[in-house]
Design a protein around this motif. Structure first.
Motif, short mmCIF file in Angstrom:
data_model
loop_
_atom_site.label_atom_id
_atom_site.label_comp_id
_atom_site.label_asym_id
_atom_site.label_seq_id
_atom_site.Cartn_x
_atom_site.Cartn_y
_atom_site.Cartn_z
N THR A 176 133.49 30.95 47.85
CA THR A 176 132.97 32.47 47.81
C THR A 176 133.79 33.28 49.18
N GLU A 193 136.93 33.17 49.78
CA GLU A 193 138.16 33.52 49.97
C GLU A 193 137.85 34.72 49.44
N ILE A 194 136.85 35.24 48.17
CA ILE A 194 137.03 36.33 46.90
C ILE A 194 137.50 37.55 48.42
N LEU A 241 140.49 37.83 47.75
CA LEU A 241 141.73 38.13 47.19
C LEU A 241 141.35 39.44 46.47
N TYR A 262 128.53 33.62 40.90
CA TYR A 262 129.86 34.05 40.38
C TYR A 262 130.02 33.08 38.68
N LEU A 279 133.53 38.91 38.79
CA LEU A 279 134.44 39.42 39.33
C LEU A 279 135.59 40.20 39.32
#
Length: 364
Positions: free
Chosen positions: A147, A149-150, A153, A197, A207
């Motif tokens: 989470t 890292e989102i 991204l 997610y 996402l």
């Protein structure tokens, strides 16, 4: 009001397309080993500028997300510079082109990302084998994207979208189909998460919604499109209740106000990527008010029928554009369509890429 025709113009967000025959995204593998577009790609796309809109081949947003040999990327300045003459050539011939943004998720082989594990919604492994520079190899198990890292991204997507506009594209399309990263989050066969997610349909759509909103904030919703594949299995990704899932996804994209939504929907036996799951486009049409583009195994009659019924606003053609660079002209005149042997779909060089003649060249 007259019934729309394939050869009528259509407005797709900020783009005014002169006809409703779109070129679907087609992976062709003609970039460099470092994922930089090549001069050969200039001719290929310019030859197909008669499409109402070209959707480019899937293009990596980051090294982490790019797992196809010789596929182009859009995360470095060198890649941006490589794309600029491509978009200029398409525009010089009166065409329009958007860039498809790609993160492949679990179908990235470690060999293409310096030995790192691929990322996905969950720690799963895609079926089959990956294309690598050393030939086909079994897929590796992915690690679940953290989470934390989102946000990184999301920035990768925004950076790629801004780069696409710098490179001269008229907009972007988010690749959220075909079993790649966002699709791995969407569908319950590959998303086994228990956090914000995963689990509920609303959580699995999260996402997709965040990626698309982030890109819309960066370059404008009217230059942001999305591709979904709401029926059937692709690369081991399928959903047990596609109607519920893609209703929520369509509503989320409608709220953002994207330029258009494209659906890849294979049919039953005898079609490319055949599936027994029914097409979801009639349901999605009820929940998405923007332009809807349909794709998969269309011929002229079926395309005109879906436009006339109001199910679609445009049709995207993929494989027919490989061997028929002037596909709209051929459809308009009833000329026969050439066939493209699969052996040259992903090979390097001009053979099976830029050497298919247009009707005018054949006549000459």
């Amino acid at each position: 009001m007259s019934t729309p025709d394939l050869f009528d113009p259509v407005t797709l967000g900020a783009i005014r397309a002169p006809n409703r025959i779109l070129m679907a995204p087609l992976t062709r593998g003609r970039g460099t080993r470092d994922h930089v577009p090549t001069p050969l790609m200039i001719d290929y796309y310019a030859q197909r500028a008669g499409a109402g809109l070209i959707i480019s081949e899937a293009t990596g947003i980051s090294r982490e997300g790019t797992g196809w040999p010789y596929a182009p990327g859009i995360w470095t300045d060198e890649m941006v510079e490589g794309w600029k003459p491509v978009t200029a050539a398409v525009h010089a011939k009166g065409g329009r082109i958007v860039l498809q943004l790609w993160h492949m998720g679990r179908v990235v082989h470690p060999d293409l990302i310096d030995g790192a594990a691929p990322v996905s919604a969950s720690a799963t492994t895609a079926p089959g084998e990956a294309h690598t520079y050393g030939g086909k190899k079994p897929y590796a198990q992915a690690r679940a994207l953290e989470t934390s890292e989102i946000p990184r991204l999301l920035e990768d997507y925004a950076h790629a979208a801004r780069n696409a506009i710098r490179a001269g594209f008229d907009g972007v399309q988010v690749h959220a189909a075909n079993g790649y990263l966002i699709d791995q989050f969407l569908r319950d066969s590959s998303n086994l998460r228990t956090d914000a997610y995963g689990g509920s349909v609303e959580n699995r759509v999260r996402l997709l919604r965040e990626v698309v909103q982030t890109i819309a904030d960066a370059i404008g919703a009217d230059r942001t499109a999305v591709r979904l594949s709401p029926n059937g299995d692709t690369q081991g990704v399928i959903d047990s209740d596609p109607a519920s899932l893609f209703t929520v996804a369509a509503q989320a994209l409608d709220a953002i106000g994207i330029a258009f939504l494209e659906l890849r929907e294979p049919g039953p036996e005898g079609t490319f990527g055949a599936t027994d799951q029914p097409r979801q486009s009639p349901l999605i049409r009820q929940h998405f008010n923007g332009p809807l583009v349909l794709n998969s195994d269309y011929d002229m009659a079926r395309a005109q029928g879906d436009l006339a019924s109001g199910l679609a606003d445009a049709i995207s053609f993929g494989r027919p554009f490989i061997a028929n660079p002037d596909l709209p002209e051929r459809l308009a005149t009833g000329a026969p369509l050439a066939q493209a042997p699969m052996a040259t779909w992903y090979s390097q060089g001009p053979e099976g890429y830029t050497d298919y003649p247009a009707l005018s060249q054949i006549a000459a």
